[in-house]
Design a protein around this motif. Structure first.
Motif, PDB file in Angstrom:
ATOM      1  N   THR A 168     -56.517   5.166 -24.567  1.00 19.25           N
ATOM      2  CA  THR A 168     -57.832   5.759 -24.713  1.00 19.25           C
ATOM      3  C   THR A 168     -58.071   6.098 -26.171  1.00 19.25           C
ATOM      4  N   SER A 169     -59.338   6.419 -26.490  1.00 16.80           N
ATOM      5  CA  SER A 169     -59.650   6.812 -27.858  1.00 16.80           C
ATOM      6  C   SER A 169     -58.880   8.057 -28.246  1.00 16.80           C
ATOM      7  N   GLU A 170     -58.627   8.938 -27.251  1.00 17.46           N
ATOM      8  CA  GLU A 170     -57.874  10.166 -27.509  1.00 17.46           C
ATOM      9  C   GLU A 170     -56.445   9.823 -27.936  1.00 17.46           C
ATOM     10  N   GLN A 171     -55.855   8.809 -27.294  1.00 15.97           N
ATOM     11  CA  GLN A 171     -54.482   8.441 -27.579  1.00 15.97           C
ATOM     12  C   GLN A 171     -54.347   7.684 -28.902  1.00 15.97           C
ATOM     13  N   ARG A 172     -55.469   7.213 -29.476  1.00 16.53           N
ATOM     14  CA  ARG A 172     -55.411   6.489 -30.742  1.00 16.53           C
ATOM     15  C   ARG A 172     -55.505   7.431 -31.945  1.00 16.53           C
ATOM     16  N   ILE A 173     -55.594   8.732 -31.689  1.00 17.29           N
ATOM     17  CA  ILE A 173     -55.616   9.696 -32.789  1.00 17.29           C
ATOM     18  C   ILE A 173     -54.364   9.518 -33.634  1.00 17.29           C
ATOM     19  N   ALA A 174     -54.544   9.479 -34.935  1.00 16.73           N
ATOM     20  CA  ALA A 174     -53.412   9.265 -35.825  1.00 16.73           C
ATOM     21  C   ALA A 174     -52.411  10.398 -35.680  1.00 16.73           C
ATOM     22  N   PRO A 175     -51.133  10.078 -35.478  1.00 13.34           N
ATOM     23  CA  PRO A 175     -50.130  11.132 -35.344  1.00 13.34           C
ATOM     24  C   PRO A 175     -49.929  11.870 -36.653  1.00 13.34           C
ATOM     25  N   LEU A 176     -49.354  13.038 -36.535  1.00 15.80           N
ATOM     26  CA  LEU A 176     -49.104  13.889 -37.693  1.00 15.80           C
ATOM     27  C   LEU A 176     -47.970  13.313 -38.538  1.00 15.80           C
TER      28      LEU A 176
ATOM     29  N   ARG B 144     -57.352  18.341 -16.479  1.00 14.40           N
ATOM     30  CA  ARG B 144     -57.103  16.891 -16.460  1.00 14.40           C
ATOM     31  C   ARG B 144     -55.734  16.578 -17.053  1.00 14.40           C
ATOM     32  N   ARG B 145     -55.433  17.163 -18.193  1.00 11.45           N
ATOM     33  CA  ARG B 145     -54.154  16.899 -18.837  1.00 11.45           C
ATOM     34  C   ARG B 145     -52.992  17.468 -18.014  1.00 11.45           C
ATOM     35  N   MET B 146     -53.216  18.595 -17.369  1.00  9.27           N
ATOM     36  CA  MET B 146     -52.194  19.182 -16.511  1.00  9.27           C
ATOM     37  C   MET B 146     -51.820  18.228 -15.384  1.00  9.27           C
ATOM     38  N   PHE B 147     -52.811  17.665 -14.709  1.00  8.09           N
ATOM     39  CA  PHE B 147     -52.524  16.760 -13.601  1.00  8.09           C
ATOM     40  C   PHE B 147     -51.905  15.455 -14.080  1.00  8.09           C
ATOM     41  N   ARG B 148     -52.372  14.920 -15.205  1.00 11.96           N
ATOM     42  CA  ARG B 148     -51.787  13.688 -15.719  1.00 11.96           C
ATOM     43  C   ARG B 148     -50.315  13.898 -16.067  1.00 11.96           C
TER      44      ARG B 148
ATOM     45  N   ASP C 215     -52.305  21.452 -24.373  1.00 12.22           N
ATOM     46  CA  ASP C 215     -53.050  21.930 -25.536  1.00 12.22           C
ATOM     47  C   ASP C 215     -53.419  20.818 -26.514  1.00 12.22           C
ATOM     48  N   GLY C 216     -52.982  19.577 -26.227  1.00 12.66           N
ATOM     49  CA  GLY C 216     -53.311  18.465 -27.102  1.00 12.66           C
ATOM     50  C   GLY C 216     -52.448  18.368 -28.341  1.00 12.66           C
ATOM     51  N   TRP C 217     -51.243  18.923 -28.299  1.00  8.26           N
ATOM     52  CA  TRP C 217     -50.352  18.907 -29.447  1.00  8.26           C
ATOM     53  C   TRP C 217     -49.584  17.589 -29.572  1.00  8.26           C
ATOM     54  N   TRP C 218     -49.537  16.808 -28.518  1.00 10.49           N
ATOM     55  CA  TRP C 218     -48.884  15.501 -28.577  1.00 10.49           C
ATOM     56  C   TRP C 218     -49.511  14.559 -27.564  1.00 10.49           C
ATOM     57  N   GLU C 219     -49.305  13.281 -27.790  1.00 12.78           N
ATOM     58  CA  GLU C 219     -49.826  12.249 -26.902  1.00 12.78           C
ATOM     59  C   GLU C 219     -48.725  11.248 -26.578  1.00 12.78           C
ATOM     60  N   CYS C 220     -48.904  10.551 -25.506  1.00 16.38           N
ATOM     61  CA  CYS C 220     -48.000   9.462 -25.128  1.00 16.38           C
ATOM     62  C   CYS C 220     -48.745   8.586 -24.135  1.00 16.38           C
ATOM     63  N   GLU C 221     -48.764   7.305 -24.387  1.00 21.12           N
ATOM     64  CA  GLU C 221     -49.495   6.389 -23.509  1.00 21.12           C
ATOM     65  C   GLU C 221     -48.888   6.344 -22.118  1.00 21.12           C
TER      66      GLU C 221
ATOM     67  N   LEU D  62     -49.023  15.611 -32.859  1.00 21.42           N
ATOM     68  CA  LEU D  62     -50.340  15.896 -33.419  1.00 21.42           C
ATOM     69  C   LEU D  62     -50.466  17.313 -33.978  1.00 21.42           C
ATOM     70  N   HIS D  63     -49.400  18.111 -33.886  1.00 19.21           N
ATOM     71  CA  HIS D  63     -49.483  19.504 -34.336  1.00 19.21           C
ATOM     72  C   HIS D  63     -48.187  19.883 -35.051  1.00 19.21           C
ATOM     73  N   PRO D  64     -48.258  20.536 -36.209  1.00 18.42           N
ATOM     74  CA  PRO D  64     -47.049  20.851 -36.985  1.00 18.42           C
ATOM     75  C   PRO D  64     -46.088  21.805 -36.288  1.00 18.42           C
ATOM     76  N   ASP D  65     -46.579  22.609 -35.343  1.00 17.52           N
ATOM     77  CA  ASP D  65     -45.710  23.570 -34.665  1.00 17.52           C
ATOM     78  C   ASP D  65     -45.098  23.017 -33.370  1.00 17.52           C
ATOM     79  N   PHE D  66     -45.289  21.737 -33.125  1.00 23.28           N
ATOM     80  CA  PHE D  66     -44.759  21.124 -31.908  1.00 23.28           C
ATOM     81  C   PHE D  66     -43.253  21.309 -31.798  1.00 23.28           C
TER      82      PHE D  66
END
Length: 383
Positions: free
Chosen positions: A2-10, A345-349, A65-71, A43-47
Motif C-alpha cells: 500500500t501507499s502507507e507501506q511505501r513510506i521511506a524507512p528511517l 485496523r492496524r490492531m486487527f491486521r 502507532d505507525g512506528w514500523w511497517e512490514c508488508e 519509521l520512528h527513532p524510538d522504536f
C-alpha cells in the motif's frame, strides 16, 4: 504494498539499542529496512528502545502507532519464532507480573467472565461479518479437502457433528456458541435441539437472529451456571478463556451435564508448554485474561472425570484460516472504515498476521478432543 507501506524507512540511528536489535535478528533472515516482504521498516527513532524495554507489548503497540511497517507481518512472525525469539521477546517483568496475577487472582472468575465479551466479541458484528465466512465461525477451519474458507468452516462444523454422532432429537449443549455457527449446523442438518451459551451480548443477538425458526435456544450465560442433562456437549474456541484455575471446574461441569452415554467434544487452541503465561499484547488488546492450555493441563483436569476417546491436532490449518480472515478483512475494510479508527485496523491486521505466523511455526496448536463417560463401548473417530 500500500501507499502507507511505501513510506521511506528511517535512517537507522547508530545507538546501542539498534545494535542489540540487529544482533537479535542475526541469522533470522529478517533485515531492518530490507527489501524482502518480511523485512521490518523502521519509521520512528524510538522504536528500538521501546521494543527492548517492553518486549512483544511494545512491538505490537509500536505497529498500532505507525512506528514500523512490514508488508508480510505473518512471514516476519514466522521467521522470528523459528529463530527462537518468541521466548526472548517477553521481558522478565511482564512474566513475573502475569505469574503473580494468575497465582493470587482467578483472572477468569464468574465476575470477570464477561470482560472478554465486552472487549473483543462485542466490538462490532459489522466487522466480524466482513472478516469471517457466512457460517460466522471464529475458530480454525478444517482444510483437509477444502479449497476456500467457507468450505473449510463447513467441514469443521460437520467434522465435529460426526465425531459427536448426533442423531435427530438429541439435546445438544454448545458452550461458547459464538454467533451460533455450530448450533445452526446441528439443528438444520442433524435435527438436534441445541442450547447455546455465550458471554457476548452482540454474539447472542446475532445468533438468535441466525437461528430463528430452528430448535435453538441462545443464552447469555456463564458455563458455571448451567443445569440439566444433555446427550452431547460441544465447546469450540471457548476453552482458551477458562483459565488454569478453573480447568477442573470446567470438566466437572461438563461431566455433570453430560448424559451417561453422551459424548463431549472440546475444540481449543493449545500451547506446547505448561508454563502459565500469556502474550501481553494479545492479553491487553484481543483476549483479556485468556491463556492457552497444554496437553498436560487438559489431561490432568479431565482425568477421573471423563474418558478421552480421541485427540486430533490440525493446528497447521489455523494458518490458512487466519490468512483467509486477513484477506477478507483487508478486502472489506472500506465498507466499515467510518465505524472504526485507523488504530483498530492496524490492531486487527497485526493480530491476524502474528497468529498466522505462530501457527505456521507450530508454536501453538489446535486440538479437537472427544470424551465419553466410558459407558458406550468402542469409539471410532471420523477424519
Amino acid at each position: 504494498m500500500t501507499s502507507e507501506q511505501r513510506i521511506a524507512p528511517l535512517a537507522l540511528p547508530d545507538t546501542r539499542a539498534r545494535r542489540v536489535v540487529e544482533d537479535l535478528l542475526k541469522d533470522s533472515g529478517v533485515t531492518l529496512n530490507g527489501s524482502q516482504p518480511w523485512d521490518l521498516q523502521v519509521l520512528h527513532p524510538d522504536f528500538f528502545p521501546r521494543v527492548l524495554q517492553q518486549g512483544t507489548l511494545g512491538l505490537g503497540e509500536a505497529y498500532m502507532d505507525g512506528w514500523w511497517e512490514c508488508e508480510r507481518i505473518d512471514q516476519l512472525a514466522h521467521k522470528l519464532l523459528l529463530h527462537g525469539l518468541g521466548e526472548r521477546a517477553h521481558t522478565p517483568s511482564e512474566r513475573l507480573m502475569y505469574r503473580l496475577q494468575a497465582g493470587f487472582f482467578n483472572l477468569q472468575s464468574k465476575t470477570r467472565a464477561y470482560i472478554v465479551g465486552e472487549a473483543h466479541y462485542d466490538l462490532g458484528n459489522d466487522l466480524f461479518e466482513r472478516m469471517l465466512d457466512p457460517t460466522m465461525c471464529y475458530s480454525c477451519g478444517y482444510w483437509k479437502e477444502a479449497s476456500n474458507l467457507h468450505e473449510a468452516q463447513v467441514a469443521k462444523l460437520d467434522l465435529a457433528a460426526r465425531k459427536l454422532q448426533i442423531e435427530p432429537g438429541m439435546k445438544i449443549l454448545d458452550i461458547g456458541c459464538g454467533w451460533g455457527s455450530f448450533a445452526e449446523h446441528a439443528a438444520r442438518h442433524y435435527g438436534a435441539e441445541v442450547t447455546g451459551i455465550t458471554i457476548s451480548k452482540e454474539q447472542a443477538a446475532l445468533a438468535r437472529e441466525r437461528c430463528k425458526n430452528l430448535p435453538v435456544d441462545i443464552q447469555l450465560a456463564d458455563y458455571r451456571d448451567l443445569e440439566g442433562r444433555f446427550d452431547r456437549i460441544v465447546s469450540i474456541g471457548m476453552f482458551e478463556h477458562v483459565g488454569h484455575r478453573n480447568y477442573r471446574t470446567y470438566f466437572d461441569t461438563a461431566a455433570g451435564l453430560l448424559d451417561e452415554d453422551g459424548l463431549f467434544l472440546l475444540h481449543t487452541i493449545g500451547s506446547n508448554s505448561s508454563e502459565i503465561s500469556a502474550d501481553p499484547w494479545i492479553n491487553k488488546y484481543i483476549f483479556p485474561n485468556g491463556t492457552l492450555p497444554s496437553v498436560k493441563h487438559i489431561a490432568q483436569a479431565s482425568e477421573g472425570r471423563l474418558l478421552m476417546e480421541d485427540w486430533q491436532n490440525f493446528g497447521a490449518d489455523y494458518d490458512r484460516t487466519l490468512m483467509a480472515w486477513l484477506g477478507n478483512f483487508d478486502a472489506h475494510w472500506h465498507e466499515i472504515a467510518a465505524n472504526y479508527n485507523e488504530r483498530t485496523r492496524r490492531m486487527f491486521r497485526y493480530y491476524l498476521s502474528v497468529c498466522a505466523g505462530a501457527f505456521r511455526a507450530r508454536d501453538i496448536q489446535l486440538w479437537q478432543v472427544v470424551y465419553s463417560k466410558g459407558r458406550s463401548g468402542r469409539y471410532d473417530a471420523p477424519r
